[in-house]
Design a protein around this motif. Structure first.
Motif, PDB file in Angstrom:
ATOM      1  N   ARG A  92       0.835  -1.202   0.000  1.00 37.37           N
ATOM      2  CA  ARG A  92       0.000   0.000   0.000  1.00 37.37           C
ATOM      3  C   ARG A  92       0.870   1.253   0.000  1.00 37.37           C
ATOM      4  O   ARG A  92       1.712   1.434   0.870  1.00 37.37           O
ATOM      5  CB  ARG A  92      -0.901   0.004   1.242  1.00 37.37           C
ATOM      6  CG  ARG A  92      -1.946  -1.102   1.212  1.00 37.37           C
ATOM      7  CD  ARG A  92      -2.676  -1.202   2.529  1.00 37.37           C
ATOM      8  NE  ARG A  92      -1.775  -1.607   3.615  1.00 37.37           N
ATOM      9  CZ  ARG A  92      -2.103  -1.565   4.893  1.00 37.37           C
ATOM     10  NH1 ARG A  92      -3.279  -1.111   5.271  1.00 37.37           N
ATOM     11  NH2 ARG A  92      -1.246  -1.957   5.825  1.00 37.37           N
ATOM     12  N   THR A  93       0.607   2.127  -0.965  1.00 42.59           N
ATOM     13  CA  THR A  93       1.435   3.336  -1.068  1.00 42.59           C
ATOM     14  C   THR A  93       1.210   4.271   0.117  1.00 42.59           C
ATOM     15  O   THR A  93       2.076   5.085   0.415  1.00 42.59           O
ATOM     16  CB  THR A  93       1.144   4.105  -2.374  1.00 42.59           C
ATOM     17  OG1 THR A  93      -0.251   4.397  -2.439  1.00 42.59           O
ATOM     18  CG2 THR A  93       1.552   3.299  -3.587  1.00 42.59           C
ATOM     19  N   GLN A  94       0.060   4.150   0.799  1.00 43.83           N
ATOM     20  CA  GLN A  94      -0.197   5.063   1.930  1.00 43.83           C
ATOM     21  C   GLN A  94       0.842   4.877   3.042  1.00 43.83           C
ATOM     22  O   GLN A  94       1.103   5.787   3.820  1.00 43.83           O
ATOM     23  CB  GLN A  94      -1.612   4.869   2.482  1.00 43.83           C
ATOM     24  CG  GLN A  94      -1.807   3.601   3.307  1.00 43.83           C
ATOM     25  CD  GLN A  94      -3.220   3.077   3.243  1.00 43.83           C
ATOM     26  OE1 GLN A  94      -3.667   2.636   2.195  1.00 43.83           O
ATOM     27  NE2 GLN A  94      -3.924   3.119   4.354  1.00 43.83           N
ATOM     28  N   ILE A  95       1.463   3.683   3.099  1.00 48.54           N
ATOM     29  CA  ILE A  95       2.488   3.431   4.119  1.00 48.54           C
ATOM     30  C   ILE A  95       3.692   4.359   3.905  1.00 48.54           C
ATOM     31  O   ILE A  95       4.422   4.662   4.848  1.00 48.54           O
ATOM     32  CB  ILE A  95       2.956   1.955   4.089  1.00 48.54           C
ATOM     33  CG1 ILE A  95       1.777   1.003   4.297  1.00 48.54           C
ATOM     34  CG2 ILE A  95       4.025   1.687   5.132  1.00 48.54           C
ATOM     35  CD1 ILE A  95       1.257   0.904   5.692  1.00 48.54           C
ATOM     36  N   THR A  96       3.894   4.813   2.661  1.00 50.79           N
ATOM     37  CA  THR A  96       5.058   5.678   2.412  1.00 50.79           C
ATOM     38  C   THR A  96       4.978   6.976   3.199  1.00 50.79           C
ATOM     39  O   THR A  96       6.002   7.628   3.411  1.00 50.79           O
ATOM     40  CB  THR A  96       5.217   6.012   0.911  1.00 50.79           C
ATOM     41  OG1 THR A  96       4.045   6.702   0.456  1.00 50.79           O
ATOM     42  CG2 THR A  96       5.463   4.773   0.088  1.00 50.79           C
TER      43      THR A  96
END
Length: 287
Positions: free
Chosen positions: A277-281
């Motif tokens: 999940r890109t939101q973790i970035t």
């Protein structure tokens, strides 16, 4: 297979809650918990033996390992499932904050990045020192850097990590974009030869203990911050500006073109770090 792992496997087979992926993740997590309990000295256990002291022992070990809030919450959810299925739901509070685990926050514009400074010379074990350098230049997790096998990983313009080294069992590749990465990789080849960064006379758990002890003795803590530094360096290389957590502009202030560029960079970095999940970035880069 020890009694605890065996009886937990039976418990999972009798209670097939959730998707196949959820069930597999739960079984992996509980098998890991069984191993940690065995290492902590609880050797005569079955699934029905779970007590509050076991939950506390696991939580203490996981927090010592510096696991993220998100990972802790996932593991506690699996312990809660175990407790419920064995009629012991009462041994665990429903609220994680009562266990000292904060609510998960993805977004922070406070940088947790750290670099390997002069303290690296205080690390006397050559394999641990090499693992730390690989963490710094490729953003690897601790386990990946310890199990790293340069003869397998080096693909010329990238490194490839085996699924068995990585969290979630997912193989991934990371591009080689700097001369520093190539130099560190060459040094890893010289040290490990055709083997890994676990010395021939040790297994993974033993080398992990050496790693932890060496880092503690050298005053090195929160080495997960090396992944933060890697992510922020990659963001700057891909976008030409600092990440929000490193003092760059907030995504709210970006132009439409810059937002597209920001989203593309986060997608790339998410893949290189091994996150789905890109939101973790946002944890690494801020918002």
């Amino acid at each position: 297979m020890d009694d605890l792992t065996y009886t937990l496997r039976q418990l999972c087979q009798r209670n097939r809650d959730g998707s196949h992926a959820t069930q597999a993740d739960r079984m992996r997590s509980l098998a890991l918990a069984a191993r940690k309990l065995r290492e902590a000295g609880f050797r005569q256990m079955k699934a029905s033996s779970l007590k509050g002291k076991h939950v506390q022992a696991l939580l203490d070990r996981w927090q010592d390992e510096g696991l993220s809030t998100g990972t802790l919450k996932n593991r506690l959810a699996h312990l809660r499932w175990w407790a419920e299925k064995t009629g012991k739901a009462g041994i665990m509070p429903a609220d994680n904050t009562q266990l000292g685990v904060a609510e998960r926050r993805y977004v922070t514009n406070v940088s947790k990045a750290r670099e390997l400074g002069p303290d690296l010379v205080l690390v006397t074990d050559a394999h641990v020192r090499m693992s730390l350098q690989l963490q710094a230049v490729f953003g690897l997790r601790r386990e990946e850097a310890i199990k790293f096998q340069p003869s397998y990983a080096d693909r010329g313009n990238r490194i490839t990590l085996k699924g068995s080294w990585a969290k979630g069992g997912r193989e991934r590749s990371i591009p080689i974009t700097t001369s520093e990465q190539r130099e560190v990789l060459q040094a890893a080849h010289r040290l490990a030869g055709t083997g890994s960064l676990i010395p021939a006379h040790k297994n993974y758990i033993q080398q992990q203990h050496v790693y932890d002890g060496q880092c503690k003795a050298a005053g090195l803590s929160h080495m997960h911050g090396l992944r933060h530094q890697y992510a922020q360096s990659r963001y700057e290389a891909l976008t030409g500006r600092l990440a929000p957590a490193a003092g760059g502009p907030s995504t709210k202030t970006l132009t439409l073109a810059q937002r597209v560029q920001d989203a593309q960079a986060r997608q790339v970095i998410s893949g290189e770090l091994g996150h789905e999940r890109t939101q973790i970035t946002a944890v690494y880069l801020g918002r």
